[in-house]
Design a protein around this motif. Sequence first.
Motif, short mmCIF file in Angstrom:
data_model
loop_
_atom_site.label_atom_id
_atom_site.label_comp_id
_atom_site.label_asym_id
_atom_site.label_seq_id
_atom_site.Cartn_x
_atom_site.Cartn_y
_atom_site.Cartn_z
N UNK A 34 0.84 -1.20 0.00
CA UNK A 34 0.00 0.00 0.00
C UNK A 34 0.87 1.25 0.00
N UNK A 35 0.46 2.25 -0.79
CA UNK A 35 1.24 3.48 -0.93
C UNK A 35 0.38 4.70 -0.57
N UNK A 36 1.04 5.80 -0.16
CA UNK A 36 0.30 7.05 0.06
C UNK A 36 -0.24 7.58 -1.26
N UNK A 37 -1.47 8.13 -1.22
CA UNK A 37 -2.10 8.65 -2.43
C UNK A 37 -2.74 10.01 -2.17
N UNK A 38 -2.90 10.76 -3.26
CA UNK A 38 -3.64 12.01 -3.19
C UNK A 38 -2.89 13.12 -2.49
N UNK B 62 -3.48 14.44 0.38
CA UNK B 62 -3.24 14.18 1.79
C UNK B 62 -2.24 13.08 2.05
N UNK B 63 -1.80 12.40 0.98
CA UNK B 63 -0.84 11.30 1.09
C UNK B 63 -1.27 10.24 2.11
N UNK B 64 -2.56 9.92 2.07
CA UNK B 64 -3.09 8.89 2.95
C UNK B 64 -2.81 7.52 2.36
#
Length: 310
Positions: free
Chosen positions: A34-38, A40-42
Amino acid sequence: MKIVFMGTPEFAAAHLKEIVESGNKVAGVFSQPDRPKGRGQKVEPTPVKTVATNYGIPVFQPEKINSDEGFEKLSELSPDIIVVVAFGKLLKSGVINLPTIGCFNVHASLLPKYRGAAPIQRAIENGETKTGITIFKIDEGMDTGAIALKRELEIHPSDSFGSLYLKLAELGKKTLVHFLERVKEGRLELAPQDGIPSFAPKIQPEDLVISDLSDAAKVVNKIRAYDPQPGARVSVEGRISKVFGASLKCRNEGKGIVGEIVKIDDRGMIVSCGAENVIISLVQFPGKKPMRPKDALSGRLISEGIILGG
């Protein structure tokens, strides 16, 4: 037949869901971490992980699949067959030779054409009129293995990356279910790839830029290839902006120099591109949402007579 599935994005998730819904038992799923996205880097789960979790299938997300813990977990599952759909990692000989039947990949092109990471975008950008799905047995080359099944699909002139992606996902998951049925029935047949290969390398930022507006067909195809994501780019008076929704327009409606916006109306902005004009229906300026050129005109963001590119 013990199946292990490897995949990561939405395209792969659709295939995993289809094979489970068709009654195939999947022993385990491997997906990228799983990687940070968007903005907000959630950290969010991969689409494949979400589907697997919903069906109660064990999920593994090792950083490495060809060695260390990842390979150890895979070996413990003792798969008969490994199905790979947009996994994002290259498999090496240890993994390739592990399953008794083999490792098989679902690829969104008619191999040997468009081997590589971006077959859908490259086919549209190059003006192809057909593409398809190929299921092949993985070897140590880049999409070079023997073909088990191949299905064709027409590329319509109005298709963008978004619409063709959905069509290929639908075709791919049905072809995969048919393939697994043939394997279970002992009807697996393989044929070497035949024809001149071409390649579909990973999309680079410079690939998105429309620097030459002298060929209308090429301009339209580039815009289609990256619509809706990540969007083709063109300079609008020094602002690098995204453009979407392109189609050809005959040259008798407004004629200007190459790259000139000759008209803006309800259809979009008509741009002079050599022998023909191009209609662009949406434009997105830096920091703003996509908008109709007519609205951009009202907001004084563009005007007729502006030269795109440069």
